[in-house]
Design an enzyme around this catalytic site. Structure first.
Site, PDB file in Angstrom:
ATOM      1  N   ASP A   1      -9.043  -2.104  -0.219  1.00 39.67           N
ATOM      2  CA  ASP A   1      -8.677  -1.328   1.053  1.00 39.67           C
ATOM      3  C   ASP A   1      -8.510  -2.121   2.329  1.00 39.67           C
ATOM      4  O   ASP A   1      -9.111  -3.234   2.421  1.00 39.67           O
ATOM      5  CB  ASP A   1     -10.321  -0.450   1.280  1.00 39.67           C
ATOM      6  CG  ASP A   1     -10.120   0.257   2.375  1.00 39.67           C
ATOM      7  OD1 ASP A   1     -10.013   1.301   2.178  1.00 39.67           O
ATOM      8  OD2 ASP A   1     -10.368  -0.089   3.495  1.00 39.67           O
TER       9      ASP A   1
ATOM     10  N   ASN B   1      -1.297   2.087  12.747  1.00 38.84           N
ATOM     11  CA  ASN B   1      -0.391   3.491  12.924  1.00 38.84           C
ATOM     12  C   ASN B   1      -0.523   3.888  14.456  1.00 38.84           C
ATOM     13  O   ASN B   1       0.278   4.522  14.769  1.00 38.84           O
ATOM     14  CB  ASN B   1      -0.971   4.479  11.933  1.00 38.84           C
ATOM     15  CG  ASN B   1      -0.694   4.331  10.541  1.00 38.84           C
ATOM     16  OD1 ASN B   1       0.532   3.883  10.361  1.00 38.84           O
ATOM     17  ND2 ASN B   1      -1.387   4.831   9.291  1.00 38.84           N
TER      18      ASN B   1
ATOM     19  N   ASP C   1       3.825   2.261   7.586  1.00 40.91           N
ATOM     20  CA  ASP C   1       4.359   2.195   6.214  1.00 40.91           C
ATOM     21  C   ASP C   1       4.957   0.925   5.755  1.00 40.91           C
ATOM     22  O   ASP C   1       5.148   0.651   4.863  1.00 40.91           O
ATOM     23  CB  ASP C   1       5.558   3.346   6.392  1.00 40.91           C
ATOM     24  CG  ASP C   1       5.044   4.973   6.395  1.00 40.91           C
ATOM     25  OD1 ASP C   1       3.827   4.868   6.384  1.00 40.91           O
ATOM     26  OD2 ASP C   1       5.736   5.527   6.722  1.00 40.91           O
TER      27      ASP C   1
ATOM     28  N   ASP D   1      -4.518   3.993   2.369  1.00 39.09           N
ATOM     29  CA  ASP D   1      -4.385   2.552   2.296  1.00 39.09           C
ATOM     30  C   ASP D   1      -5.290   1.825   1.356  1.00 39.09           C
ATOM     31  O   ASP D   1      -5.751   0.613   1.434  1.00 39.09           O
ATOM     32  CB  ASP D   1      -4.695   2.056   3.828  1.00 39.09           C
ATOM     33  CG  ASP D   1      -6.092   2.343   4.186  1.00 39.09           C
ATOM     34  OD1 ASP D   1      -6.732   3.371   3.648  1.00 39.09           O
ATOM     35  OD2 ASP D   1      -6.624   1.484   5.257  1.00 39.09           O
TER      36      ASP D   1
END
Length: 304
Positions: free
Chosen positions: A178, A186, A195, A222
């Protein structure tokens, strides 16, 4: 009661020379034990020798649910499918029958790598079916953004790997990964940069694990899962640490940076007292990942 698709004596049919000229594999197999009762294949061909067509990496008997030979015999009908094996595309036909009063199936296998084509009426283009098949397969089982496998592939492949490890008394190591505080990238830098980070992380997996034995998938958002086949605890931990360090180095000089919390869970089929489902193994790796999160992130935790 046998239907018309099963015949009492196939010796004369199978022995006909044109069958051997049309197919690479021509053999009669017991549908349950997978014992080859008679083999009319080209003697030079070792294709699927000593293994079930459904289970290319396993010796007899096939442990796969819905084995093609068993399914054809039990449902009393012929079955067909396409199989990718040794970098080629094979057309497989399995037909139920009786051979010397024994339950049997006739297996026919043919290389169609360069034989099948698809014509696109709109563009008047003809492409090899292998190319079309691989493109469609990638669309079904791969994540578009990262190129890694998706959840659909995960649940199919992991179940198979666990069965194979159990049959061979080997290990399966799962890495649950993770990304720490990925949302900040973001929010502060935009989703396009986020991305790009996901794509870069995927490249790290692909450049770190073994191409043929291991695989990686995007579990969601993610979160990622990496499966290491026949890799023991200590080695799995070292691989996880290499991945963690490379992820941290991606944005080491940028703000916000990126790091990963990694949970490692290894099941040793020689030592386990009971069979664990793939859901249980994923959950155990997930719990180790949360332990790494509680330690502040950017670290690896594993079962001892």
């Amino acid at each position: 009661m046998m239907n018309n698709q099963r015949v009492e004596d196939t010796q004369d049919v199978v022995a006909v020379s044109f069958l051997s000229s049309l197919y690479t594999v021509v053999r009669i197999v017991h549908p349950f034990s997978k014992e080859v009762l008679v083999d009319y294949s080209n003697k030079e061909s070792q294709l699927f020798s000593g293994c079930c067509i459904c289970s290319k990496k396993q010796a007899h008997p096939c442990k796969q649910d819905g084995c093609m030979a068993e399914k054809a015999y039990m449902e009393e009908k012929g079955l067909h499918k396409l199989v990718r094996y040794h970098h080629k595309l094979w057309l497989v036909a399995v037909i139920p029958l009786l051979y010397k009063a024994k339950p049997s199936v006739l297996e026919l296998v043919k290389d169609v790598t360069s034989a099948l084509t698809i014509e696109d009426d709109e563009y008047r283009e003809t492409v090899l079916f292998q190319q079309f098949f691989m493109q469609m397969n990638d669309t079904i089982v791969k994540d578009k953004l990262t190129g890694l496998y998706n959840k659909k592939y995960l649940y199919s492949r992991l179940d198979r790997d666990i069965r194979e490890a159990a049959a061979n008394q080997q290990t399966v190591s799962l890495l649950f990964i993770d990304l720490d505080k990925f949302k900040l990238i973001n929010d502060d830098c935009g989703h396009m940069e986020g991305d790009q980070v996901l794509a870069d992380v995927a490249k790290i997996f692909c450049n770190t694990i073994r191409i043929k034995e291991d695989w990686a998938c995007r579990f969601g958002g993610d979160e990622f899962i990496v499966c290491l086949n026949n890799v023991k605890e200590a080695s799995a931990y070292q691989i996880a640490e290499r991945i963690r360090i490379k992820i941290f180095q991606l944005r080491q000089d940028k703000d916000p940076g990126i790091s990963a919390s990694i949970g490692v869970y290894t099941i040793n089929m020689k030592k386990t007292l009971r069979n664990m489902s793939m859901e249980e193994i994923i959950d155990m790796a997930d719990k180790q990942m949360y332990l790494a999160k509680k330690r502040g992130g950017n670290c690896t935790a594993m079962n001892r």
